[in-house]
Design a protein around this motif. Structure first.
Motif, PDB file in Angstrom:
ATOM      1  N   PRO A  44      -8.875  -5.066   7.975  1.00  0.00           N
ATOM      2  CA  PRO A  44      -8.419  -4.694   6.752  1.00  0.00           C
ATOM      3  C   PRO A  44      -6.760  -5.129   6.392  1.00  0.00           C
ATOM      4  O   PRO A  44      -6.037  -5.194   7.322  1.00  0.00           O
ATOM      5  CB  PRO A  44      -8.380  -3.308   6.856  1.00  0.00           C
ATOM      6  N   PHE A  46      -3.945  -3.874   4.073  1.00  0.00           N
ATOM      7  CA  PHE A  46      -3.360  -2.763   3.060  1.00  0.00           C
ATOM      8  C   PHE A  46      -4.698  -2.170   2.549  1.00  0.00           C
ATOM      9  O   PHE A  46      -4.935  -1.906   1.245  1.00  0.00           O
ATOM     10  CB  PHE A  46      -2.710  -3.309   2.027  1.00  0.00           C
ATOM     11  N   GLY A  47      -6.087  -2.002   3.561  1.00  0.00           N
ATOM     12  CA  GLY A  47      -7.065  -1.372   3.003  1.00  0.00           C
ATOM     13  C   GLY A  47      -8.210  -2.143   2.556  1.00  0.00           C
ATOM     14  O   GLY A  47      -9.347  -1.877   2.655  1.00  0.00           O
ATOM     15  N   ASP A  48      -7.814  -3.307   2.116  1.00  0.00           N
ATOM     16  CA  ASP A  48      -8.814  -4.358   1.508  1.00  0.00           C
ATOM     17  C   ASP A  48      -9.444  -4.920   2.664  1.00  0.00           C
ATOM     18  O   ASP A  48      -8.618  -5.971   3.268  1.00  0.00           O
ATOM     19  CB  ASP A  48      -8.094  -5.324   0.558  1.00  0.00           C
ATOM     20  N   VAL A  49     -10.868  -5.147   2.816  1.00  0.00           N
ATOM     21  CA  VAL A  49     -11.442  -5.518   4.128  1.00  0.00           C
ATOM     22  C   VAL A  49     -11.630  -7.002   3.870  1.00  0.00           C
ATOM     23  O   VAL A  49     -12.006  -7.586   2.835  1.00  0.00           O
ATOM     24  CB  VAL A  49     -12.910  -4.798   4.394  1.00  0.00           C
ATOM     25  N   ASP A  59     -13.254 -11.647   1.306  1.00  0.00           N
ATOM     26  CA  ASP A  59     -13.012 -10.165   0.971  1.00  0.00           C
ATOM     27  C   ASP A  59     -14.484  -9.486   0.901  1.00  0.00           C
ATOM     28  O   ASP A  59     -15.576 -10.252   1.097  1.00  0.00           O
ATOM     29  CB  ASP A  59     -12.118  -9.797  -0.004  1.00  0.00           C
ATOM     30  N   LEU A 132      -2.717   3.046  -2.182  1.00  0.00           N
ATOM     31  CA  LEU A 132      -2.680   2.068  -1.082  1.00  0.00           C
ATOM     32  C   LEU A 132      -3.074   2.639   0.478  1.00  0.00           C
ATOM     33  O   LEU A 132      -2.931   2.159   1.618  1.00  0.00           O
ATOM     34  CB  LEU A 132      -1.361   1.137  -0.995  1.00  0.00           C
ATOM     35  N   GLY A 133      -3.136   4.037   0.240  1.00  0.00           N
ATOM     36  CA  GLY A 133      -3.625   4.661   1.630  1.00  0.00           C
ATOM     37  C   GLY A 133      -2.386   5.038   2.554  1.00  0.00           C
ATOM     38  O   GLY A 133      -2.465   5.621   3.576  1.00  0.00           O
ATOM     39  N   ARG A 135       0.947   7.186   3.990  1.00  0.00           N
ATOM     40  CA  ARG A 135       0.796   8.525   4.594  1.00  0.00           C
ATOM     41  C   ARG A 135       2.140   9.271   4.634  1.00  0.00           C
ATOM     42  O   ARG A 135       3.107   8.542   5.127  1.00  0.00           O
ATOM     43  CB  ARG A 135       0.414   8.332   6.065  1.00  0.00           C
ATOM     44  N   LEU A 149       2.432   2.738   5.684  1.00  0.00           N
ATOM     45  CA  LEU A 149       1.353   2.004   5.287  1.00  0.00           C
ATOM     46  C   LEU A 149       0.986   1.122   6.431  1.00  0.00           C
ATOM     47  O   LEU A 149       1.757   0.612   7.051  1.00  0.00           O
ATOM     48  CB  LEU A 149       1.529   1.350   3.972  1.00  0.00           C
ATOM     49  N   ALA A 150      -0.664   1.020   6.412  1.00  0.00           N
ATOM     50  CA  ALA A 150      -0.996   0.103   7.373  1.00  0.00           C
ATOM     51  C   ALA A 150      -1.530  -1.430   6.682  1.00  0.00           C
ATOM     52  O   ALA A 150      -2.190  -1.653   6.001  1.00  0.00           O
ATOM     53  CB  ALA A 150      -2.288   0.568   7.858  1.00  0.00           C
TER      54      ALA A 150
END
Length: 206
Positions: A44, A46-49, A59, A132-133, A135, A149-150
């Motif tokens: 992933p 930024f959350g998009d795999v 993707d 964007l996930g 925290r 953010l990851a």
């Protein structure tokens, strides 16, 4: 015609795809914190795999990433044999060795872009980060907003923001873990920061 930087990323992608063919991706999955699916790593951004293999990168919808993001993902996978350091402080991009030549580009396309877009719009920034996930954290006293953010597994980015007031303009800072340099080159870190700022400030991120 594509811009010169696009040519650069496309050439880098082509070279690094060839390099993947001789690598055991299963041995890299644990180091990266990524999942293995067949002959591909599932990563992933930024959350998009994304599915990364010697066959290419796609993707979740089967579309290829931009050359810049594709180059970043390949950089991440190919550097996976490097063990992270024992200590892992948060630092600014400027504090990485060799960052000087990239600072103008990085600051103009990240911190300043976010400051300009979200000055007087703190809640909009918080909502965009949450989308964007991101925290919210409270470990940065003195900031109006601090979000983690990851960007990638094991590569978080921390965004700290102070809104404008009667005395000072808005101020934004992006921080990386020191270990980010074991997973990404400085150019790839700059791509991650630029992508984040662009996504946050895009109309859809409002």
């Amino acid at each position: 015609m594509p811009e010169p930087c696009r040519f650069h990323f496309e050439a880098t992608m082509a070279r690094d795809i060839d390099r993947l063919a001789g690598n055991d991706l299963s041995a890299r999955a644990d180091t990266l914190g990524a999942c293995l699916s067949g002959n591909a790593l599932i990563i992933p951004f930024f959350g998009d795999v994304h599915r990364v293999s010697a066959d290419g990168i796609i993707d979740a919808l089967g579309n290829p990433p931009t050359p810049a993001v594709g180059s970043l993902l390949l950089d991440y996978v190919l550097r996976a044999t490097i063990a992270p350091p024992a200590t892992d402080a948060w630092i600014t991009f400027r504090e990485f060795a060799g960052a000087g030549p990239l600072m103008g580009h990085f600051t103009g396309n990240t911190n300043r872009l976010i400051e300009s877009r979200f000055a007087g719009a703190l809640h909009a920034l918080q909502a965009a980060c949450a989308g964007l996930g991101g925290r919210a954290i409270d470990s940065e006293p003195g900031f109006d907003c601090c979000v983690e953010l990851a960007a990638l597994p094991r590569v978080p980015i921390r965004l700290s923001f102070n809104d404008r007031d009667s005395d000072f303009p808005a101020q934004c800072a992006l921080l990386f873990r020191k270990s980010a340099e074991t997973y990404l080159t400085l150019k790839s870190m700059a791509v991650a920061g630029t992508w984040l700022a662009g996504k946050l400030t895009a109309p859809s991120g409002r």
